[in-house]
Write a protein that holds these residues in place. Sequence first.
Motif, mmCIF file in Angstrom:
data_model
loop_
_atom_site.group_PDB
_atom_site.id
_atom_site.type_symbol
_atom_site.label_atom_id
_atom_site.label_comp_id
_atom_site.label_asym_id
_atom_site.label_seq_id
_atom_site.Cartn_x
_atom_site.Cartn_y
_atom_site.Cartn_z
ATOM 1 N N GLU A 98 66.076 12.119 -23.483
ATOM 2 C CA GLU A 98 66.333 10.928 -22.547
ATOM 3 C C GLU A 98 67.792 10.989 -22.253
ATOM 4 O O GLU A 98 68.300 10.453 -21.004
ATOM 5 C CB GLU A 98 66.444 9.548 -23.375
ATOM 6 N N PHE A 155 73.097 19.414 -8.670
ATOM 7 C CA PHE A 155 73.031 18.981 -10.201
ATOM 8 C C PHE A 155 74.537 19.002 -10.686
ATOM 9 O O PHE A 155 75.483 19.535 -10.039
ATOM 10 C CB PHE A 155 72.327 19.749 -11.207
ATOM 11 N N GLY A 214 69.526 14.259 -22.156
ATOM 12 C CA GLY A 214 69.728 15.696 -21.695
ATOM 13 C C GLY A 214 70.828 16.310 -22.339
ATOM 14 O O GLY A 214 71.544 17.353 -21.863
ATOM 15 N N SER A 221 59.699 24.838 -14.014
ATOM 16 C CA SER A 221 59.969 23.387 -14.291
ATOM 17 C C SER A 221 58.753 23.178 -15.230
ATOM 18 O O SER A 221 57.721 23.690 -15.263
ATOM 19 C CB SER A 221 59.987 22.244 -13.456
ATOM 20 N N GLY A 235 60.505 15.972 -18.610
ATOM 21 C CA GLY A 235 60.927 14.763 -17.944
ATOM 22 C C GLY A 235 61.516 15.230 -16.562
ATOM 23 O O GLY A 235 61.729 14.581 -15.412
ATOM 24 N N GLU A 236 61.995 16.393 -16.637
ATOM 25 C CA GLU A 236 62.591 17.325 -15.541
ATOM 26 C C GLU A 236 63.863 16.435 -14.852
ATOM 27 O O GLU A 236 63.990 16.585 -13.476
ATOM 28 C CB GLU A 236 61.434 17.492 -14.316
ATOM 29 N N LYS A 237 64.577 15.737 -15.569
ATOM 30 C CA LYS A 237 65.701 15.302 -15.082
ATOM 31 C C LYS A 237 67.092 15.952 -15.521
ATOM 32 O O LYS A 237 67.896 15.902 -14.862
ATOM 33 C CB LYS A 237 65.925 13.715 -15.685
ATOM 34 N N PHE A 238 66.810 16.922 -16.428
ATOM 35 C CA PHE A 238 67.966 17.519 -16.999
ATOM 36 C C PHE A 238 67.706 18.953 -17.029
ATOM 37 O O PHE A 238 66.518 19.565 -17.211
ATOM 38 C CB PHE A 238 68.468 17.096 -18.295
ATOM 39 N N THR A 259 72.713 17.106 -15.015
ATOM 40 C CA THR A 259 71.842 16.147 -14.406
ATOM 41 C C THR A 259 71.269 16.687 -13.113
ATOM 42 O O THR A 259 72.070 17.071 -12.232
ATOM 43 C CB THR A 259 72.308 14.805 -14.407
ATOM 44 N N TRP A 260 69.804 16.895 -12.902
ATOM 45 C CA TRP A 260 69.328 17.260 -11.776
ATOM 46 C C TRP A 260 69.104 16.051 -10.739
ATOM 47 O O TRP A 260 68.315 14.806 -11.222
ATOM 48 C CB TRP A 260 67.955 17.805 -11.837
ATOM 49 N N VAL A 261 69.387 15.984 -9.460
ATOM 50 C CA VAL A 261 69.382 14.885 -8.647
ATOM 51 C C VAL A 261 68.688 15.561 -7.401
ATOM 52 O O VAL A 261 69.235 15.835 -6.280
ATOM 53 C CB VAL A 261 70.692 14.502 -8.255
#
Length: 351
Positions: free
Chosen positions: A29, A329, A31, A254, A303-306, A321-323
């Motif tokens: 949650e 990131f 990362g 990913s 979750g592919e956010k980090f 953190t991937w934006v």
Amino acid sequence: MGNRYAAYVGSYTYIGNSKGVTILDVDPEKGTMSRRKEIRVNNASYVSSSRDGTRLYSIADDGIVSFRILPDGDLERMGKATIRGMRGCHISTDQANHFMFVSGYHDGKVTVLRMEEDGSVGEITDSFYDKGIGSIAERNFRPHISCSRLTPDEKFLCITNLGIDQIKVFHFNKDTGKIKMADVIRCELESAPRFLRFSSDGKFMYVISELKNYLSVYSYDGSDGLPKFELLQTISTVGKKSSNVNAAAALRFSPDESLVLCSNAGDNSIGIYDRNAESGLLTQRVVLPVSGEYPKDIGMFPGEKFIYSVNHETSTMTFFTWVPDKNYFYMHTPPLKIDQPNCCALVKLPD
């Protein structure tokens, strides 16, 4: 209660203070990863988990060390198996965890081992020493096998030989564990194919080439009993502004395989690509620095956010953190110190 994860990082032990395998607690949650403990394995140049996440395997100077992954993520040593050769650099297994494939960079050898019922590594069923001469005397003048993987239909074993710019393809006998030459994919001269991965649908193979710094996309079809590969695309691993001294390093998907990630040593960056599931083709989205040197392994959190980067030369892991909406990131937590890290296996723990 959400899913729980642990990560296992393999490190060299001949320099620095690492004991070999570092166990990390993972917070998907946030990362982040935090150090728990170390397990002694001499020169753990590569670690890999079984497909079901219940076993961990590590390269060691004298073979392969097997561990049981306990419910809390701790490791219980099971045993050691020899590969009758020089220290390996890569491990993969089949889907059912019946066979293991060990790549040998130093001696140009691939070794096939049968797995025991308890998940430990058993006896050698076959091996192959590659032969040939490369074109760069100081770098890849002889065979260096750096990756071995089965095709998703498990009909063929593909090995990358960055020393002689080839991917050799073997028939694989799932009953005996024997391999037999089927084909050779001849890559561009002085490209040095380093790692390969297949899409889970079995249609495409992705290869990263260390010296030419590009990703290659191949279609794959083994339906008639013969391996058929067709080169569809090559695309740079670096951006327009990159270091003149660069070596493409790691290759990952990913979790949902919509993205392909690669890393670059020298440039010390991660490239992120959109992957078209129908055509297999890649489109570069961004290449950005990792705040460390020689990102030898990389990956995405569930979750592919980090994103994480395993930085060998600076002995750190860095987290980002991937934006996706803005195609960039950023580092969101301080680096984690780990001596001489080589790779990271992120494993989902049992509920």
